[in-house]
Design a protein around this motif. Structure first.
Motif, PDB file in Angstrom:
ATOM      1  N   ALA A 132      38.286  36.312  27.508  1.00  0.00           N
ATOM      2  CA  ALA A 132      37.597  36.735  28.796  1.00  0.00           C
ATOM      3  C   ALA A 132      38.139  38.053  29.300  1.00  0.00           C
ATOM      4  O   ALA A 132      37.226  38.532  30.197  1.00  0.00           O
ATOM      5  CB  ALA A 132      37.897  35.562  29.789  1.00  0.00           C
ATOM      6  N   GLU A 133      39.369  38.177  29.515  1.00  0.00           N
ATOM      7  CA  GLU A 133      39.689  39.567  30.043  1.00  0.00           C
ATOM      8  C   GLU A 133      39.113  40.768  29.357  1.00  0.00           C
ATOM      9  O   GLU A 133      39.035  41.593  29.950  1.00  0.00           O
ATOM     10  CB  GLU A 133      41.223  39.636  29.696  1.00  0.00           C
ATOM     11  CG  GLU A 133      41.972  38.330  30.490  1.00  0.00           C
ATOM     12  CD  GLU A 133      43.838  38.499  30.565  1.00  0.00           C
ATOM     13  OE1 GLU A 133      43.974  39.005  29.143  1.00  0.00           O
ATOM     14  OE2 GLU A 133      44.469  38.010  31.280  1.00  0.00           O
ATOM     15  N   GLN A 134      38.681  40.735  27.960  1.00  0.00           N
ATOM     16  CA  GLN A 134      38.247  41.550  27.335  1.00  0.00           C
ATOM     17  C   GLN A 134      36.907  41.944  27.680  1.00  0.00           C
ATOM     18  O   GLN A 134      36.534  43.179  27.867  1.00  0.00           O
ATOM     19  CB  GLN A 134      38.286  41.262  25.577  1.00  0.00           C
ATOM     20  CG  GLN A 134      37.594  42.584  24.861  1.00  0.00           C
ATOM     21  CD  GLN A 134      38.209  43.850  25.099  1.00  0.00           C
ATOM     22  OE1 GLN A 134      39.589  43.869  25.046  1.00  0.00           O
ATOM     23  NE2 GLN A 134      37.530  44.655  24.929  1.00  0.00           N
ATOM     24  N   VAL A 135      36.107  40.988  27.931  1.00  0.00           N
ATOM     25  CA  VAL A 135      34.704  40.990  28.870  1.00  0.00           C
ATOM     26  C   VAL A 135      34.964  41.639  29.946  1.00  0.00           C
ATOM     27  O   VAL A 135      34.059  42.755  30.079  1.00  0.00           O
ATOM     28  CB  VAL A 135      34.153  39.679  28.777  1.00  0.00           C
ATOM     29  CG1 VAL A 135      32.913  39.750  29.750  1.00  0.00           C
ATOM     30  CG2 VAL A 135      34.084  39.014  27.455  1.00  0.00           C
ATOM     31  N   LEU A 136      35.776  41.473  30.632  1.00  0.00           N
ATOM     32  CA  LEU A 136      36.108  42.001  32.016  1.00  0.00           C
ATOM     33  C   LEU A 136      36.349  43.398  31.870  1.00  0.00           C
ATOM     34  O   LEU A 136      36.092  44.334  32.807  1.00  0.00           O
ATOM     35  CB  LEU A 136      37.019  41.322  32.937  1.00  0.00           C
ATOM     36  CG  LEU A 136      36.566  39.927  33.453  1.00  0.00           C
ATOM     37  CD1 LEU A 136      37.724  39.320  33.833  1.00  0.00           C
ATOM     38  CD2 LEU A 136      35.499  39.983  34.362  1.00  0.00           C
ATOM     39  N   ARG A 137      37.299  43.635  30.922  1.00  0.00           N
ATOM     40  CA  ARG A 137      37.400  45.203  30.575  1.00  0.00           C
ATOM     41  C   ARG A 137      36.342  46.118  30.335  1.00  0.00           C
ATOM     42  O   ARG A 137      35.843  47.257  30.493  1.00  0.00           O
ATOM     43  CB  ARG A 137      38.794  45.172  29.589  1.00  0.00           C
ATOM     44  CG  ARG A 137      40.047  44.898  29.912  1.00  0.00           C
ATOM     45  CD  ARG A 137      41.038  45.406  29.241  1.00  0.00           C
ATOM     46  NE  ARG A 137      41.197  44.599  27.721  1.00  0.00           N
ATOM     47  CZ  ARG A 137      41.939  43.577  27.733  1.00  0.00           C
ATOM     48  NH1 ARG A 137      42.509  43.108  28.880  1.00  0.00           N
ATOM     49  NH2 ARG A 137      41.651  42.780  26.596  1.00  0.00           N
ATOM     50  N   GLN A 138      35.556  45.327  29.259  1.00  0.00           N
ATOM     51  CA  GLN A 138      34.222  46.059  29.007  1.00  0.00           C
ATOM     52  C   GLN A 138      33.427  46.202  30.160  1.00  0.00           C
ATOM     53  O   GLN A 138      32.656  47.203  30.118  1.00  0.00           O
ATOM     54  CB  GLN A 138      33.436  45.109  27.879  1.00  0.00           C
ATOM     55  CG  GLN A 138      34.222  44.983  26.688  1.00  0.00           C
ATOM     56  CD  GLN A 138      33.551  44.172  25.362  1.00  0.00           C
ATOM     57  OE1 GLN A 138      32.697  43.436  26.025  1.00  0.00           O
ATOM     58  NE2 GLN A 138      34.064  43.829  24.320  1.00  0.00           N
ATOM     59  N   ALA A 139      33.259  44.922  30.835  1.00  0.00           N
ATOM     60  CA  ALA A 139      32.385  45.383  32.277  1.00  0.00           C
ATOM     61  C   ALA A 139      33.032  46.688  33.182  1.00  0.00           C
ATOM     62  O   ALA A 139      32.163  47.383  33.358  1.00  0.00           O
ATOM     63  CB  ALA A 139      32.311  44.300  32.918  1.00  0.00           C
ATOM     64  N   GLY A 140      34.131  46.614  33.093  1.00  0.00           N
ATOM     65  CA  GLY A 140      34.871  47.544  33.905  1.00  0.00           C
ATOM     66  C   GLY A 140      34.585  49.194  33.383  1.00  0.00           C
ATOM     67  O   GLY A 140      34.201  50.228  33.992  1.00  0.00           O
ATOM     68  N   VAL A 141      34.549  49.152  31.976  1.00  0.00           N
ATOM     69  CA  VAL A 141      34.355  50.552  31.494  1.00  0.00           C
ATOM     70  C   VAL A 141      33.020  50.832  31.618  1.00  0.00           C
ATOM     71  O   VAL A 141      32.379  51.984  31.872  1.00  0.00           O
ATOM     72  CB  VAL A 141      34.895  50.542  30.034  1.00  0.00           C
ATOM     73  CG1 VAL A 141      34.299  51.752  29.037  1.00  0.00           C
ATOM     74  CG2 VAL A 141      36.232  50.401  29.599  1.00  0.00           C
TER      75      VAL A 141
END
Length: 205
Positions: A132-141
């Protein structure tokens, strides 16, 4: 004392806290009333509901947030919860929810009612916080690449109007970017934000 960078979990949590009031709100019109809710019972029960609800109903909460965030006036009501001195008690969350337009309030009522019903009847689902944190990082990028000033807003800590506006703009950009993600990823990230928000609310309570 400088305030902390905002965390978008707060509004997802606000939606979930409305679950026990949703049937009442649906009967009396699209207004959210949390005055009869015991915060301790919310903390004990909502976390399990979040883990048991299917992706489509978790995504319904996201879709309600996304729809509200696209309206500038309603986005301001959501973003006020990110301020360091914001009232994030049940009463404060209720005021923020009822500052939205009637269509948005109804979307939240419908979304949290669906989540409450399916989450209370379902079985625990696999949950990967790191994913989930990885998805949020991808969204942030993605938001950073698409929008100049995104990171400035994400790190803004001031209480002045410009800082608040920057935080709110970045929140809206992040939410909008997630709309293009697959449903499973949106639901995973939303589930994570709901659980994080609940943990933070419980610690403050």
């Amino acid at each position: 004392m400088p305030s902390r960078p905002f965390r978008p979990s707060t509004w997802w949590l606000a939606a979930c806290l409305a679950v026990p009031a949703a049937p009442l709100a649906a009967q009396q019109g699209p207004a959210i009333d949390l005055s009869a809710i015991d915060p301790a019972l919310v903390i004990q029960g909502v976390g399990d509901v979040i883990l048991r609800a299917p992706d489509r109903d978790i995504d319904g909460v996201y879709q309600a947030v996304h729809a509200a965030s696209r309206d500038e006036r309603e986005a301001e009501a959501l973003c006020a919860l990110f301020d360091a001195d914001a009232d994030r008690s049940l009463l404060g969350l209720q005021r923020a929810a009822n500052a939205l337009g009637p269509d948005s309030r109804q979307r939240f009522v419908d979304a949290v009612l669906a989540l409450a019903v399916s989450g209370s009847q379902g079985v625990p689902r696999p949950y990967d916080a790191a994913a989930a944190e990885q998805v949020l990082r991808q969204a942030g990028v993605s938001a950073m690449l698409l929008h100049d000033g995104f990171m400035i807003g994400m790190s803004a800590t001031g209480d002045d109007a410009a800082s608040r506006a920057a935080r709110c703009r970045s929140f809206r950009q992040l939410v909008d970017v997630m709309q293009d993600f697959p449903l499973e990823q949106r639901a995973l990230a939303t589930r994570y934000l709901l659980r994080e928000g609940l943990d933070r609310y419980g610690a403050e309570f």
